[in-house]
Design a protein around this motif. Sequence first.
Motif, PDB file in Angstrom:
ATOM      1  N   CYS A 151      10.868  -4.730   0.142  1.00 55.95           N
ATOM      2  CA  CYS A 151       9.138  -5.172   0.300  1.00 55.95           C
ATOM      3  C   CYS A 151       8.979  -6.653  -0.362  1.00 55.95           C
ATOM      4  O   CYS A 151       9.216  -6.829  -1.320  1.00 55.95           O
ATOM      5  CB  CYS A 151       8.399  -3.871  -0.748  1.00 55.95           C
ATOM      6  SG  CYS A 151       8.504  -2.271  -0.471  1.00 55.95           S
ATOM      7  N   HIS A 171       6.005  -7.813  -0.726  1.00 55.19           N
ATOM      8  CA  HIS A 171       4.867  -8.065  -1.585  1.00 55.19           C
ATOM      9  C   HIS A 171       4.844  -7.026  -2.503  1.00 55.19           C
ATOM     10  O   HIS A 171       5.292  -5.785  -2.324  1.00 55.19           O
ATOM     11  CB  HIS A 171       3.615  -8.007  -0.883  1.00 55.19           C
ATOM     12  CG  HIS A 171       3.609  -9.171   0.320  1.00 55.19           C
ATOM     13  ND1 HIS A 171       2.968 -10.409  -0.194  1.00 55.19           N
ATOM     14  CD2 HIS A 171       3.241  -9.074   1.587  1.00 55.19           C
ATOM     15  CE1 HIS A 171       3.106 -11.313   0.686  1.00 55.19           C
ATOM     16  NE2 HIS A 171       3.095 -10.583   1.978  1.00 55.19           N
ATOM     17  N   HIS A 182       2.609  -5.314  -3.514  1.00 56.21           N
ATOM     18  CA  HIS A 182       1.481  -3.982  -3.247  1.00 56.21           C
ATOM     19  C   HIS A 182       2.173  -3.186  -2.251  1.00 56.21           C
ATOM     20  O   HIS A 182       1.892  -1.859  -2.252  1.00 56.21           O
ATOM     21  CB  HIS A 182       0.210  -4.547  -2.695  1.00 56.21           C
ATOM     22  CG  HIS A 182       0.299  -5.199  -1.358  1.00 56.21           C
ATOM     23  ND1 HIS A 182       0.537  -4.340  -0.137  1.00 56.21           N
ATOM     24  CD2 HIS A 182       0.297  -6.663  -0.998  1.00 56.21           C
ATOM     25  CE1 HIS A 182       0.582  -5.378   0.948  1.00 56.21           C
ATOM     26  NE2 HIS A 182       0.560  -6.675   0.488  1.00 56.21           N
ATOM     27  N   GLN A 183       3.220  -3.777  -1.350  1.00 57.18           N
ATOM     28  CA  GLN A 183       4.084  -2.964  -0.667  1.00 57.18           C
ATOM     29  C   GLN A 183       4.840  -2.090  -1.473  1.00 57.18           C
ATOM     30  O   GLN A 183       5.282  -0.763  -1.065  1.00 57.18           O
ATOM     31  CB  GLN A 183       4.686  -3.620   0.401  1.00 57.18           C
ATOM     32  CG  GLN A 183       4.054  -4.550   1.407  1.00 57.18           C
ATOM     33  CD  GLN A 183       4.753  -5.591   2.172  1.00 57.18           C
ATOM     34  OE1 GLN A 183       5.877  -5.990   1.638  1.00 57.18           O
ATOM     35  NE2 GLN A 183       4.424  -5.620   3.387  1.00 57.18           N
ATOM     36  N   LEU A 223       4.226  -1.080  -4.586  1.00 57.05           N
ATOM     37  CA  LEU A 223       3.552   0.240  -5.161  1.00 57.05           C
ATOM     38  C   LEU A 223       3.157   1.029  -4.154  1.00 57.05           C
ATOM     39  O   LEU A 223       3.276   2.154  -4.602  1.00 57.05           O
ATOM     40  CB  LEU A 223       2.166  -0.483  -5.589  1.00 57.05           C
ATOM     41  CG  LEU A 223       2.412  -1.370  -7.007  1.00 57.05           C
ATOM     42  CD1 LEU A 223       0.913  -2.081  -7.137  1.00 57.05           C
ATOM     43  CD2 LEU A 223       2.720  -0.633  -8.254  1.00 57.05           C
ATOM     44  N   SER A 224       3.120   0.980  -3.017  1.00 54.39           N
ATOM     45  CA  SER A 224       2.912   1.682  -1.954  1.00 54.39           C
ATOM     46  C   SER A 224       4.178   2.913  -1.866  1.00 54.39           C
ATOM     47  O   SER A 224       3.831   3.904  -1.884  1.00 54.39           O
ATOM     48  CB  SER A 224       2.379   1.242  -0.559  1.00 54.39           C
ATOM     49  OG  SER A 224       2.357   2.244   0.436  1.00 54.39           O
ATOM     50  N   LYS A 225       5.184   2.038  -1.823  1.00 55.53           N
ATOM     51  CA  LYS A 225       6.380   3.044  -1.603  1.00 55.53           C
ATOM     52  C   LYS A 225       6.611   3.840  -3.015  1.00 55.53           C
ATOM     53  O   LYS A 225       6.950   5.058  -2.794  1.00 55.53           O
ATOM     54  CB  LYS A 225       7.698   2.250  -1.541  1.00 55.53           C
ATOM     55  CG  LYS A 225       8.132   1.735  -0.104  1.00 55.53           C
ATOM     56  CD  LYS A 225       9.439   1.103   0.084  1.00 55.53           C
ATOM     57  CE  LYS A 225       9.554   1.048   1.501  1.00 55.53           C
ATOM     58  NZ  LYS A 225      11.218   0.368   1.634  1.00 55.53           N
ATOM     59  N   ASP A 257       4.291   5.171  -4.546  1.00 56.81           N
ATOM     60  CA  ASP A 257       3.184   5.963  -4.508  1.00 56.81           C
ATOM     61  C   ASP A 257       2.358   5.900  -5.791  1.00 56.81           C
ATOM     62  O   ASP A 257       1.890   6.829  -6.234  1.00 56.81           O
ATOM     63  CB  ASP A 257       3.414   7.513  -4.277  1.00 56.81           C
ATOM     64  CG  ASP A 257       2.517   8.289  -3.966  1.00 56.81           C
ATOM     65  OD1 ASP A 257       1.509   8.047  -3.321  1.00 56.81           O
ATOM     66  OD2 ASP A 257       2.849   9.749  -3.902  1.00 56.81           O
ATOM     67  N   THR A 281      -0.906   3.249  -7.530  1.00 55.13           N
ATOM     68  CA  THR A 281      -1.862   2.073  -7.491  1.00 55.13           C
ATOM     69  C   THR A 281      -1.988   1.196  -8.578  1.00 55.13           C
ATOM     70  O   THR A 281      -2.096  -0.050  -8.514  1.00 55.13           O
ATOM     71  CB  THR A 281      -3.122   2.718  -7.408  1.00 55.13           C
ATOM     72  OG1 THR A 281      -3.619   3.568  -8.444  1.00 55.13           O
ATOM     73  CG2 THR A 281      -3.451   3.596  -6.016  1.00 55.13           C
ATOM     74  N   HIS A 301       9.281  -5.923  -9.337  1.00 57.64           N
ATOM     75  CA  HIS A 301       9.493  -6.505  -7.970  1.00 57.64           C
ATOM     76  C   HIS A 301      10.324  -7.542  -7.750  1.00 57.64           C
ATOM     77  O   HIS A 301      11.006  -7.467  -6.736  1.00 57.64           O
ATOM     78  CB  HIS A 301       8.005  -6.942  -7.594  1.00 57.64           C
ATOM     79  CG  HIS A 301       7.750  -7.373  -6.092  1.00 57.64           C
ATOM     80  ND1 HIS A 301       7.646  -8.542  -5.888  1.00 57.64           N
ATOM     81  CD2 HIS A 301       8.067  -6.656  -4.689  1.00 57.64           C
ATOM     82  CE1 HIS A 301       7.755  -8.563  -4.341  1.00 57.64           C
ATOM     83  NE2 HIS A 301       7.880  -7.467  -3.968  1.00 57.64           N
TER      84      HIS A 301
END
Length: 850
Positions: free
Chosen positions: A757, A759, A761-762, A764-766, A768, A770, A781
């Motif tokens: 990832c 970024h 935010h990517q 965080l999406s993985k 799951d 926010t 990160h």
Amino acid sequence: MVPRHFFRLDHRRFALGGHTSQSITINHARVVNLLSCGGHSSSNNNDANDDNIGLAMTPSELEFVLSNFPQVCLYDSGELETFIRFLLAPLPPSTIPSVTLVADTGVGGEKVDWPRLAHEGYGAGLTVEQATKAIRMMPELMALYYEDTRKPSVGYMYTQMQQRLPPQLSDEVQMQLGQFLEGADFSDVLTLGYLHSLGISWKKLRLLLSAFPLWTTNNLDPGWEILQRGPVRSVLKRHSLDYLRQRLQIRPSEVYKMLKTHTRLSTYDAATKILPTLDKLQKSLDLQSSELKQLILRMPSVIGIGTSAKKDTSSSFDQRIEFFQNEAGMSIKEIKESVLKQPSLIQYGIASSLRPKLDFFLNELGIPHKYIGRIVNTSPAVMGLSLPDTLRPKVVSIMKLCALHPYEVGMMVVISPQTLFLSQKGKIEPALNYLASALSIDEPRDLGELVLKAPRLLRQGLETSLMKKIDLIAEALSYVNEKDSKLAAAEILRQNPALFDTSNAVIIERLQRCVFADKDVAQYLLPSQKGRRKLFSFAEEVTASGDPILMFSDETFNSLSKIYPDAASAADETGLKRKDISRACKTGLPIDGHYFSQLMDSWPTKSKSQSFVAPKAENTVSISMYCSGGSYPNDSVDVTRGQSTNGGIAIQIVSEGVDTTRLLFEISNAANKCFGIRVPLGKEPSGDMLLAVFPLMNPGRNRCDLYACSSALRVLEIFLNTKRKDKQFYEITVFTDSTYAWKLVRDRQRLLSLGSCFHAHQMLSKLDVTDGSSYNIDIFHPLARSFSRLNGQEEPLESTGKHRPFYNSSVKFYYSFDGTLEPGEIKTLKKLAKSAAMWQFNRERSFVPK
């Protein structure tokens, strides 16, 4: 001319003080005399017993003070006289060390009892002229009430003091008196600078600030450090902050720390929120004022708990109290003791946290209900630990290494609830592995029997207690062969494991008595029927028709969602067939989204020679990096949360297969490019240790530990950039002593996936989520990205080509106790990390008292 602020004299002062027109007239005359009689005294020698004690104001100065601070006329003239006596009396002698310490360092200000000192003829040592000028410029220094402490505007003060206050003096005030001025208004800095310009030394000012907390006021500007932590008012509520100071008897610095910890405190109203909540807490838990203060300073967010009942529902606070009383079987006294140890106990969700823990104790560990209250009272922090990620894995670890049934582990928890708070990888497993090796225990069940006889032994220090006791007993046996002495000592401890629970001092005393009495040590230390009676016993028999069954919520088998005593119990609760569960344990395939595993009767052992570093192939360089982080000062029950801290990291390097001296030199050079501030190691550093300062915001322990791992990878990247054309392959193992960091980095495939990832935010999406605060995404990160490159994974498409993967290296993460370092060396590394934090803390705040 910039005016002073307007004072409104509340008429309620007259009624509450019981004043009449006659009493006010008499009191006014006494106040006027105290403020002016010093000019008529026959001497100016600061005699505290002088009947004419007072200041030396002229009529015009007196008129100015009374017109700008009229409430002084309502003050008790006796209190005002004591205040003036303290200002003018000589400094106390060095025979009063607590006061001397305050004056020299500013530490321990709560111990300055200024009325008593004034009565004994001691004080701040000001001259009449200094005290008069100080009160003339700032009458608010006489304030006895928080609402009277508000000083004039900064603009007015600059106008009045511009000839007396050089610009550089403000910086010196902050440096000399900074511990008193955190969270205070800038007008306080100007006031103290003016007082110093009158010739009042820093030593005297520290004493005055310690004696009179009302000399400082809260800064209503929250500042950037609070603004970046969460929702907060742009201008703080003076009335709310003053009420907190008055109710809890605290200083602006402590209010400021509370706001840093719980920014929503800035939105609470004193009358409608703070007062009723504090009253409810104090009344319901039967708290003393000092205990209420301790509770709020440790967990300011407690003020935000709901204490008002709704239509048909009791308040959130009452529901938690009812839970502990009715479901956990605790008395109000036990609840109070538990909350003072762990204030967040009354904030945990009942359905999401408290009740599942209760079910875990009752049904998974088989603990009788009557012991639940003791567990919570003894170790309340356990109620805040994660069941799938912390509590259950610890229980399973003990079950595996000791061949114990879950209910037997439950017996251990009843006797020693603190066991569940021990680190699984850093404390429990190293202790059990050591005992098995040192006591020559080959069968897991034998180790389990030993632990059941002395459950508290897991809380003992590995080097300072467990190893030490074997050495003490072996030394007392005095065998010719040291190895025989150690074997005999081990046998004694196997027969009487309760000796592990005994302090070293008691063991030494018993051994000395034995030697002096010329008794046989082995016979003397055998178990005795005497001693404390057994406090806890289980009537239930441990029965199970097979190995315990573990249920997981994901295919990684990392999140443990349930422990069953056997397959039959698992089938009954889940509604599945027993044979299907047994099949799932063998195949690893899920049933209705659940994964099952059987607790096999295995005995995993690993000697120190079997490290997790892979066997070296030709042209392979093995590098091990042991990482640790630390913060300073420590967070404890006696310290206000939100205090300013500093962080540090320590990395120890172990290498094989290459010129070690040159390798360490090159890695050290890489570290110089990576770290902003390197901490000096001493006169003759060996080169295998890197110490640095934590440079980011919020240097908590977990963040420092994770940053140490991330920094190790960054150093490796810089180092390996110069080795891209080398034919050597670098096998790198990074060890962490942090359970928090280890859980984030232990799954290699997951970490590689997250490293793809580009970024945050990517990522965080993985994950799951926010909110990345629990993952410390600003550190995690970059760590995952470095890990990805060092393992040769291609860069994501968004990468501009600045970073390239490394094809001549591989990196793995392990826990520190799985490596080759001894426990004492790991502990030393942690101390070094903390020393780096302490070094930076002292570096930022160092000054020489004058």
